[in-house]
Design a protein around this motif. Structure first.
Motif, PDB file in Angstrom:
ATOM      1  N   GLY A 138       5.595  -4.030   1.830  1.00 41.12           N
ATOM      2  CA  GLY A 138       6.785  -4.777   1.454  1.00 41.12           C
ATOM      3  C   GLY A 138       6.562  -6.258   1.265  1.00 41.12           C
ATOM      4  N   VAL A 139       5.358  -6.777   1.581  1.00 41.63           N
ATOM      5  CA  VAL A 139       5.074  -8.205   1.448  1.00 41.63           C
ATOM      6  C   VAL A 139       4.251  -8.442   0.182  1.00 41.63           C
ATOM      7  CG1 VAL A 139       4.049 -10.239   2.521  1.00 41.63           C
ATOM      8  CG2 VAL A 139       5.095  -8.466   3.961  1.00 41.63           C
ATOM      9  N   GLN A 140       4.681  -9.375  -0.645  1.00 43.04           N
ATOM     10  CA  GLN A 140       3.976  -9.715  -1.885  1.00 43.04           C
ATOM     11  C   GLN A 140       2.570 -10.226  -1.588  1.00 43.04           C
ATOM     12  OE1 GLN A 140       5.146 -10.042  -5.569  1.00 43.04           O
ATOM     13  NE2 GLN A 140       2.922  -9.897  -5.495  1.00 43.04           N
ATOM     14  N   THR A 141       1.592  -9.702  -2.295  1.00 48.68           N
ATOM     15  CA  THR A 141       0.221 -10.185  -2.161  1.00 48.68           C
ATOM     16  C   THR A 141      -0.216 -10.852  -3.464  1.00 48.68           C
ATOM     17  OG1 THR A 141      -0.741  -8.081  -2.911  1.00 48.68           O
ATOM     18  CG2 THR A 141      -0.344  -8.334  -0.534  1.00 48.68           C
ATOM     19  N   ASN A 196      -8.874 -17.056  -5.500  1.00 43.17           N
ATOM     20  CA  ASN A 196     -10.309 -17.245  -5.277  1.00 43.17           C
ATOM     21  C   ASN A 196     -11.018 -15.916  -4.995  1.00 43.17           C
ATOM     22  OD1 ASN A 196      -9.973 -20.027  -5.574  1.00 43.17           O
ATOM     23  ND2 ASN A 196      -9.631 -20.328  -3.384  1.00 43.17           N
ATOM     24  N   SER A 197     -10.671 -14.908  -5.789  1.00 44.48           N
ATOM     25  CA  SER A 197     -11.305 -13.586  -5.729  1.00 44.48           C
ATOM     26  C   SER A 197     -11.009 -12.824  -4.433  1.00 44.48           C
ATOM     27  CB  SER A 197     -12.829 -13.695  -5.916  1.00 44.48           C
ATOM     28  OG  SER A 197     -13.138 -14.289  -7.156  1.00 44.48           O
ATOM     29  N   ALA A 198     -10.004 -13.240  -3.687  1.00 36.04           N
ATOM     30  CA  ALA A 198      -9.632 -12.534  -2.462  1.00 36.04           C
ATOM     31  C   ALA A 198      -8.142 -12.214  -2.499  1.00 36.04           C
ATOM     32  CB  ALA A 198      -9.947 -13.382  -1.234  1.00 36.04           C
ATOM     33  N   ARG A 199      -7.769 -11.004  -2.104  1.00 36.05           N
ATOM     34  CA  ARG A 199      -6.351 -10.653  -2.031  1.00 36.05           C
ATOM     35  C   ARG A 199      -5.790 -11.189  -0.723  1.00 36.05           C
ATOM     36  NH1 ARG A 199      -2.659  -8.208  -4.672  1.00 36.05           N
ATOM     37  NH2 ARG A 199      -4.143  -7.686  -6.304  1.00 36.05           N
ATOM     38  N   VAL A 200      -4.716 -11.967  -0.834  1.00 39.20           N
ATOM     39  CA  VAL A 200      -4.153 -12.652   0.327  1.00 39.20           C
ATOM     40  C   VAL A 200      -2.641 -12.489   0.340  1.00 39.20           C
ATOM     41  CG1 VAL A 200      -6.004 -14.372   0.302  1.00 39.20           C
ATOM     42  CG2 VAL A 200      -3.854 -14.855  -0.891  1.00 39.20           C
ATOM     43  N   LEU A 201      -2.027 -12.862   1.469  1.00 31.60           N
ATOM     44  CA  LEU A 201      -0.580 -13.000   1.554  1.00 31.60           C
ATOM     45  C   LEU A 201      -0.249 -14.243   2.376  1.00 31.60           C
ATOM     46  CD1 LEU A 201       0.181 -11.955   4.630  1.00 31.60           C
ATOM     47  CD2 LEU A 201       0.013  -9.720   3.572  1.00 31.60           C
ATOM     48  N   PHE A 202       0.952 -14.745   2.190  1.00 28.31           N
ATOM     49  CA  PHE A 202       1.361 -15.986   2.840  1.00 28.31           C
ATOM     50  C   PHE A 202       1.945 -15.704   4.212  1.00 28.31           C
ATOM     51  CE2 PHE A 202       1.073 -17.192  -1.552  1.00 28.31           C
ATOM     52  CZ  PHE A 202       0.582 -18.484  -1.504  1.00 28.31           C
ATOM     53  N   LEU A 203       1.725 -16.654   5.134  1.00 26.29           N
ATOM     54  CA  LEU A 203       2.259 -16.506   6.485  1.00 26.29           C
ATOM     55  C   LEU A 203       3.756 -16.767   6.516  1.00 26.29           C
ATOM     56  CD1 LEU A 203      -0.330 -18.150   8.914  1.00 26.29           C
ATOM     57  CD2 LEU A 203      -0.144 -15.779   8.168  1.00 26.29           C
ATOM     58  N   ASN A 204       4.187 -17.820   5.872  1.00 23.91           N
ATOM     59  CA  ASN A 204       5.586 -18.241   5.989  1.00 23.91           C
ATOM     60  C   ASN A 204       6.213 -18.489   4.620  1.00 23.91           C
ATOM     61  OD1 ASN A 204       5.990 -18.558   9.014  1.00 23.91           O
ATOM     62  ND2 ASN A 204       4.191 -19.860   8.725  1.00 23.91           N
ATOM     63  N   GLY A 237       1.667   2.141   8.106  1.00 25.12           N
ATOM     64  CA  GLY A 237       0.614   1.255   7.642  1.00 25.12           C
ATOM     65  C   GLY A 237       0.055   1.686   6.304  1.00 25.12           C
ATOM     66  N   ILE A 238      -0.131   0.720   5.404  1.00 25.29           N
ATOM     67  CA  ILE A 238      -0.686   0.995   4.088  1.00 25.29           C
ATOM     68  C   ILE A 238      -1.961   0.194   3.951  1.00 25.29           C
ATOM     69  CG2 ILE A 238      -0.340   0.776   1.597  1.00 25.29           C
ATOM     70  CD1 ILE A 238       2.612   1.171   2.055  1.00 25.29           C
ATOM     71  N   ILE A 239      -3.069   0.867   3.729  1.00 31.17           N
ATOM     72  CA  ILE A 239      -4.361   0.222   3.636  1.00 31.17           C
ATOM     73  C   ILE A 239      -4.774   0.107   2.173  1.00 31.17           C
ATOM     74  CG2 ILE A 239      -6.783   0.336   4.306  1.00 31.17           C
ATOM     75  CD1 ILE A 239      -4.850  -0.110   6.627  1.00 31.17           C
ATOM     76  N   ILE A 240      -5.123  -1.089   1.761  1.00 33.11           N
ATOM     77  CA  ILE A 240      -5.639  -1.310   0.412  1.00 33.11           C
ATOM     78  C   ILE A 240      -7.155  -1.203   0.481  1.00 33.11           C
ATOM     79  CG2 ILE A 240      -5.845  -2.963  -1.488  1.00 33.11           C
ATOM     80  CD1 ILE A 240      -3.217  -4.153  -0.643  1.00 33.11           C
ATOM     81  N   SER A 241      -7.700  -0.215  -0.187  1.00 35.24           N
ATOM     82  CA  SER A 241      -9.133   0.000  -0.117  1.00 35.24           C
ATOM     83  C   SER A 241      -9.877  -1.076  -0.885  1.00 35.24           C
ATOM     84  CB  SER A 241      -9.487   1.376  -0.701  1.00 35.24           C
ATOM     85  OG  SER A 241      -9.248   1.392  -2.093  1.00 35.24           O
ATOM     86  N   LYS A 242     -11.143  -1.239  -0.560  1.00 34.85           N
ATOM     87  CA  LYS A 242     -11.971  -2.225  -1.242  1.00 34.85           C
ATOM     88  C   LYS A 242     -12.074  -1.896  -2.719  1.00 34.85           C
ATOM     89  CE  LYS A 242     -16.533  -4.393  -1.103  1.00 34.85           C
ATOM     90  NZ  LYS A 242     -17.846  -4.416  -0.438  1.00 34.85           N
ATOM     91  N   PHE A 272       8.256  -6.194  -4.521  1.00 37.03           N
ATOM     92  CA  PHE A 272       8.146  -6.218  -3.068  1.00 37.03           C
ATOM     93  C   PHE A 272       9.464  -6.706  -2.478  1.00 37.03           C
ATOM     94  CE2 PHE A 272       3.722  -6.439  -4.387  1.00 37.03           C
ATOM     95  CZ  PHE A 272       3.099  -5.594  -3.472  1.00 37.03           C
ATOM     96  N   ARG A 273       9.613  -6.593  -1.161  1.00 35.67           N
ATOM     97  CA  ARG A 273      10.840  -7.018  -0.496  1.00 35.67           C
ATOM     98  C   ARG A 273      10.747  -8.420   0.086  1.00 35.67           C
ATOM     99  NH1 ARG A 273      12.862  -3.164   3.927  1.00 35.67           N
ATOM    100  NH2 ARG A 273      14.525  -4.732   3.835  1.00 35.67           N
ATOM    101  N   PHE A 274       9.536  -8.852   0.438  1.00 28.96           N
ATOM    102  CA  PHE A 274       9.382 -10.111   1.155  1.00 28.96           C
ATOM    103  C   PHE A 274       8.282 -10.961   0.518  1.00 28.96           C
ATOM    104  CE2 PHE A 274      10.468  -6.711   4.210  1.00 28.96           C
ATOM    105  CZ  PHE A 274      11.738  -7.124   4.562  1.00 28.96           C
ATOM    106  N   CYS A 275       8.433 -12.295   0.640  1.00 27.69           N
ATOM    107  CA  CYS A 275       7.439 -13.207   0.079  1.00 27.69           C
ATOM    108  C   CYS A 275       6.344 -13.543   1.075  1.00 27.69           C
ATOM    109  CB  CYS A 275       8.114 -14.490  -0.394  1.00 27.69           C
ATOM    110  SG  CYS A 275       8.744 -15.524   0.968  1.00 27.69           S
ATOM    111  N   SER A 276       6.562 -13.237   2.355  1.00 28.22           N
ATOM    112  CA  SER A 276       5.628 -13.660   3.394  1.00 28.22           C
ATOM    113  C   SER A 276       5.840 -12.820   4.650  1.00 28.22           C
ATOM    114  CB  SER A 276       5.853 -15.143   3.724  1.00 28.22           C
ATOM    115  OG  SER A 276       7.174 -15.330   4.228  1.00 28.22           O
ATOM    116  N   LEU A 277       4.907 -12.968   5.600  1.00 23.94           N
ATOM    117  CA  LEU A 277       5.069 -12.296   6.889  1.00 23.94           C
ATOM    118  C   LEU A 277       6.289 -12.833   7.629  1.00 23.94           C
ATOM    119  CD1 LEU A 277       1.386 -12.134   8.252  1.00 23.94           C
ATOM    120  CD2 LEU A 277       2.746 -10.280   7.241  1.00 23.94           C
TER     121      LEU A 277
END
Length: 204
Positions: free
Chosen positions: A89-92, A96-104, A158-163, A131-136
């Motif tokens: 539910g959190v936007q990723t 810089n070649s890494a999948r990330v999400l924002f804390l706040n 839990g949803i795991i994004i594979s490599k 997604f439902r949320f912009c951040s954790l």
């Protein structure tokens, strides 16, 4: 019930300041405080503190990210945080070649949302995808308000994004930048240069 769905260290993590200079190792080369210990639930710390004080603890390392000129926000790699939290539910984003999400939550002008189809349930920020949320932080607020069935319990949903999935998305150019106003890139075949066609070699 909401408290059962939120790890005891999460609120402390979201309020922690990162990327300050370590008071104990300020003269060393890797002295920025970009790590957080889930066991100690204290302040952020540097590479050298981890070796001396958190060697066998569960530690998350954060990424320094410049969003716009003079605008900085803390992000964490999906591969790090999804081990301990359900991030569904959190936007990723890919930065810089890494999948990330924002804390706040990040500030956003109120104007310019006409025609936007995806918004954060909590702060109304424009999202790139459904997604439902912009951040954790916004997901935490959603859980406390009991909106929907959101949870941080990795055992529940839990949803795991594979490599492999992450690498495929990056190859396809799914980054689209972290600014929602930036249009998506053209299809990959539109970027190919037209050249002289070559016949396949004849078999021997």
């Amino acid at each position: 019930m909401a408290t059962m769905l939120v790890p005891p260290w999460l609120e402390s993590l979201l309020s922690t300041a990162f990327f300050t200079v370590c008071r104990s190792h300020g003269d060393a080369g890797r002295s920025e405080c970009n790590m957080y210990c889930l066991d100690c639930k204290g302040d952020s710390f540097c590479f050298y503190c981890r070796s001396s004080k958190h060697k066998d603890h569960q530690v998350i390392q954060f990424v320094f990210c410049q969003i716009r000129r003079s605008s900085y926000h803390d992000v964490v790699r999906v591969t790090e945080i999804q081990k301990v939290l359900d991030i569904s539910g959190v936007q990723t984003y890919v930065i810089n070649s890494a999948r990330v999400l924002f804390l706040n939550e990040r500030p956003q002008p109120k104007s310019g949302k006409l025609g936007v189809s995806h918004l954060c349930d909590i702060c109304g920020r424009t999202l790139l995808d459904p997604f439902r949320f912009c951040s954790l932080g916004c997901k935490l607020v959603g859980i406390k308000r009991n909106t929907g069935n959101a949870s941080f319990n990795i055992e529940e949903e839990g949803i795991i994004i594979s490599k492999e999935e992450e690498e495929e998305e990056m190859r396809e150019g799914s980054q689209r930048d972290i600014n929602p106003s930036t249009p998506p890139p053209p299809p990959s075949n539109a970027r190919r240069r037209k050249g002289i066609p070559h016949r396949a070699p004849f078999g021997s």
